[in-house]
Enzyme design. Structure first.
Site, mmCIF file in Angstrom:
data_model
loop_
_atom_site.group_PDB
_atom_site.id
_atom_site.type_symbol
_atom_site.label_atom_id
_atom_site.label_comp_id
_atom_site.label_asym_id
_atom_site.label_seq_id
_atom_site.Cartn_x
_atom_site.Cartn_y
_atom_site.Cartn_z
ATOM 1 C CB ILE A 193 -32.670 -51.898 -104.601
ATOM 2 C CG1 ILE A 193 -32.484 -53.203 -103.813
ATOM 3 C CG2 ILE A 193 -31.559 -50.902 -104.267
ATOM 4 C CD1 ILE A 193 -31.154 -53.892 -104.047
ATOM 5 N N PRO A 194 -34.851 -48.976 -104.466
ATOM 6 C CG PRO A 194 -35.682 -47.497 -102.857
ATOM 7 C CD PRO A 194 -35.068 -48.860 -103.016
ATOM 8 C CB CYS A 195 -31.690 -46.982 -108.210
ATOM 9 S SG CYS A 195 -32.437 -48.041 -109.451
ATOM 10 C CG HIS A 196 -37.735 -45.275 -108.372
ATOM 11 N ND1 HIS A 196 -37.691 -46.550 -107.833
ATOM 12 C CD2 HIS A 196 -38.704 -44.614 -107.673
ATOM 13 C CE1 HIS A 196 -38.590 -46.645 -106.871
ATOM 14 N NE2 HIS A 196 -39.219 -45.491 -106.749
ATOM 15 N NE ARG A 197 -38.810 -44.824 -103.196
ATOM 16 C CZ ARG A 197 -39.098 -45.762 -102.303
ATOM 17 N NH1 ARG A 197 -38.297 -45.952 -101.258
ATOM 18 N NH2 ARG A 197 -40.176 -46.509 -102.446
#
Length: 359
Positions: free
Chosen positions: A317-321
């Protein structure tokens, strides 16, 4: 790439002095006086600032004539389990019904003392506790399939039903006879270029993927057990094995999307935010404001940021984006430098892919 930005050099040098684990894989430091290069957590004596050069990959450091440090072993990732630890873990996985004794370990040149120290540091438990959990998990899976308790106990290496029942209840929370409907969370460890991670899964999917040095990891474990009404024990299932494979492919630049199934206990609002995070395309970024607009609530920027921070499943779940409105890197549980690395990694892979398609 050689790091030339003064502020970044100062940040990296401070991380080197502090042996900051969150910078593992972010930079590789070459020591000009010895021609050796290291990672952030190296235990060797620290060089002066004027005697170091920082690189973003170990290949760059080697291309500039530096040799890998024999203490931190940067090319093999210092956070990766040492060879004898990996051998011990393999023994447990290949013999899930047997108790591996200290004598058996010594026969294979594995030090029980080293094992205990490593497991206490990296798992918060002894090696014996780790393999006990593996054995009980194996027994639990067999009981769920309808196997007789007595046969399961003795097949798992226990000499008495009472000993099996006591250990089983202590780990799972219920007696073997009452446990078939009980939910458990399995936990395993994997290594990445940015440091080690813990991965947790139920029989429904992955419920946690975090760097082991996340500050609130212990709280996340407690919350997860409470939300899912389950205990965390060491082990692997199909989802954990699939995640390890997909994460390795992601870091190798061979995977842009993930297929592994997830289980994300949380509020409806949190899940709406996490679902939207998965819609941000590989190599792209979004802002908290844009994420709030996607859920039709432009005033929920802070709530969206909070939900992002509550995400327990990094990368998948790419919260880094998600970045700040001004383009700056906002908070990231794994550390801002890891966030920058992940975004740059995706952009570089995307750029290479597009370039190859053109040619």
């Amino acid at each position: 790439m050689l790091v030339t930005e003064k502020k970044k050099i100062e940040t990296y040098y401070k991380a080197l002095l502090e042996r900051n684990q969150s910078f593992v894989g972010i930079f590789f430091v070459g020591v000009k006086t010895t021609s050796i290069f290291c990672i952030a957590t190296c235990r060797a004596r620290k060089p002066k600032l004027e005697n170091v050069a920082f690189y973003t990959s170990f290949k760059e450091a080697m291309d500039h004539g530096y040799r890998p440090c024999k203490i931190c072993k940067p090319t093999g990732n210092a956070n990766e389990a040492p060879e004898q630890i990996e051998l011990a873990i393999t023994l447990v996985k290949e013999n899930p019904k047997e108790k591996i004794t200290d004598d058996q370990l010594r026969e294979k040149n594995i030090s029980p003392e080293v094992l205990r120290r490593w497991f206490n540091k990296n798992y918060g438990m002894t090696f014996q506790a780790y393999q006990r959990m593996y054995r009980i998990n194996n027994a639990y899976q067999e009981l769920k399939k309808g196997k007789n308790t007595t046969h399961t106990a003795f097949d798992t290496g226990y000499e008495s039903l009472s000993g099996f029942g006591y250990t089983f209840k202590k780990i799972i929370g219920k007696s073997p006879q009452k446990s078939t409907e009980e939910n458990i969370i399995l936990i395993s460890r994997l290594t990445t270029p940015l440091g080690p991670m813990f991965v947790c899964a139920t029989d429904k999917g992955i419920c946690l993927l975090e760097f082991v040095d996340r500050q609130i990891l212990e709280k996340e474990f407690k919350d997860l057990q409470k939300l899912l009404k389950a205990k965390i024990i060491a082990g692997e299932n199909e989802y954990i094995k699939q995640t390890k494979k997909e994460i390795a492919e992601y870091f190798d630049g061979k995977r842009k999307t993930f297929d592994v199934q997830l289980e994300t206990p949380g509020t409806d609002f949190q899940n709406s935010v996490w679902n939207n995070l998965q819609e941000i395309k590989y190599g792209k970024t979004s802002t908290y404001q844009q994420q709030a607009e996607k859920i039709h609530n432009q005033k929920a920027v802070r709530a969206v940021a909070s939900a992002n921070g509550s995400n327990r499943i990094s990368i998948l779940i790419p919260c880094h984006r998600v970045i700040g409105k001004n383009g700056k890197m906002a908070g990231y549980s794994g550390g801002i430098e890891r966030k920058k690395w992940l975004i740059e990694h995706e952009r570089n892979i995307l750029s290479e892919t597009n370039s190859n398609q053109i040619h």
